[in-house]
Design a protein around this motif. Structure first.
Motif, PDB file in Angstrom:
ATOM      1  N   ARG A   7      -8.445 -21.147  -9.387  1.00  0.00           N
ATOM      2  CA  ARG A   7      -7.696 -21.738  -9.852  1.00  0.00           C
ATOM      3  C   ARG A   7      -6.865 -21.268 -11.002  1.00  0.00           C
ATOM      4  N   VAL A   8      -7.005 -19.999 -11.376  1.00  0.00           N
ATOM      5  CA  VAL A   8      -6.210 -18.810 -12.216  1.00  0.00           C
ATOM      6  C   VAL A   8      -5.122 -18.446 -11.492  1.00  0.00           C
ATOM      7  N   LYS A  37       4.778 -19.491 -23.823  1.00  0.00           N
ATOM      8  CA  LYS A  37       2.736 -19.743 -23.393  1.00  0.00           C
ATOM      9  C   LYS A  37       3.029 -18.607 -21.782  1.00  0.00           C
ATOM     10  N   GLU A  38       1.482 -18.627 -21.678  1.00  0.00           N
ATOM     11  CA  GLU A  38       1.052 -17.942 -20.750  1.00  0.00           C
ATOM     12  C   GLU A  38       0.615 -18.674 -19.493  1.00  0.00           C
ATOM     13  N   ARG A  39       1.047 -18.048 -18.304  1.00  0.00           N
ATOM     14  CA  ARG A  39       0.713 -18.986 -16.877  1.00  0.00           C
ATOM     15  C   ARG A  39       0.285 -19.551 -17.160  1.00  0.00           C
ATOM     16  N   GLU A  40      -0.197 -20.770 -16.730  1.00  0.00           N
ATOM     17  CA  GLU A  40      -1.274 -21.841 -16.359  1.00  0.00           C
ATOM     18  C   GLU A  40      -1.226 -22.609 -15.392  1.00  0.00           C
ATOM     19  N   PHE A  41      -2.883 -22.758 -14.547  1.00  0.00           N
ATOM     20  CA  PHE A  41      -2.826 -23.776 -13.698  1.00  0.00           C
ATOM     21  C   PHE A  41      -2.301 -25.402 -13.444  1.00  0.00           C
ATOM     22  N   SER A  61      -3.795 -32.051 -17.908  1.00  0.00           N
ATOM     23  CA  SER A  61      -2.552 -31.901 -18.852  1.00  0.00           C
ATOM     24  C   SER A  61      -1.272 -32.504 -17.596  1.00  0.00           C
ATOM     25  N   PHE A 100       1.692 -23.103 -10.179  1.00  0.00           N
ATOM     26  CA  PHE A 100       1.579 -22.434 -11.972  1.00  0.00           C
ATOM     27  C   PHE A 100       2.700 -23.074 -12.739  1.00  0.00           C
ATOM     28  N   ARG A 101       2.510 -23.211 -13.887  1.00  0.00           N
ATOM     29  CA  ARG A 101       3.934 -22.862 -15.110  1.00  0.00           C
ATOM     30  C   ARG A 101       3.548 -21.548 -16.080  1.00  0.00           C
ATOM     31  N   GLN A 102       4.904 -21.560 -17.009  1.00  0.00           N
ATOM     32  CA  GLN A 102       4.834 -20.709 -18.393  1.00  0.00           C
ATOM     33  C   GLN A 102       6.522 -21.544 -18.654  1.00  0.00           C
ATOM     34  N   ALA A 115      -4.601 -30.096 -13.195  1.00  0.00           N
ATOM     35  CA  ALA A 115      -5.054 -29.167 -14.305  1.00  0.00           C
ATOM     36  C   ALA A 115      -4.878 -30.724 -14.916  1.00  0.00           C
TER      37      ALA A 115
END
Length: 121
Positions: A103-104, A42-46, A62, A36-38, A60
């Motif tokens: 994925r969350v 931003k919010e933490r994303e998968f 992206s 994951f990355r933040q 993801a």
């Protein structure tokens, strides 16, 4: 399981970097692993996930086609190879472990401390 991520730093746009996440314990192969990355503000994303054996991966949108997640169960390590990096990839990257496909972030019970890397334009 305890996780320790490493490999962050400063990279130019278009460059590559590989992150590693070492796990402690002898049950690494029983966990599904994820990255994951933040990013700033931003919010933490998968980012990506890989199955127990490494035979199944998911990304993801992206990062699809640019990032590759892999694992070496003999070394208790999961990797994230990142190519064609963009400034938007700048973030703190976290590795995480779970016992069921997800994925969350909420579904992952074990987290590494995060490693930061910055992509300069």
């Amino acid at each position: 399981v305890q996780l320790q991520a490493s490999g962050g730093g400063l990279v130019q746009a278009g460059g590559s970097l590989r992150l590693s996440c070492a796990a402690s314990g002898r049950t690494f192969s029983s966990y599904i692993m994820g990255w994951f990355r933040q990013g700033p503000g931003k919010e933490r994303e998968f980012v990506a996930t890989i199955s127990w054996s490494g035979g199944s991966t998911y990304y993801a949108d992206s990062v699809k086609g640019r990032f590759t997640i892999s694992r070496d169960n003999a070394k208790n390590t999961v990797y994230l190879q990142m190519n064609s990096l963009k400034p938007g990839d700048t973030a703190v990257y976290y590795c995480a472990a779970t016992t069921a496909p997800a994925r969350v972030p909420e579904k992952y019970g074990y987290w590494g401390q995060g490693t930061l890397f910055t992509v300069s334009s």
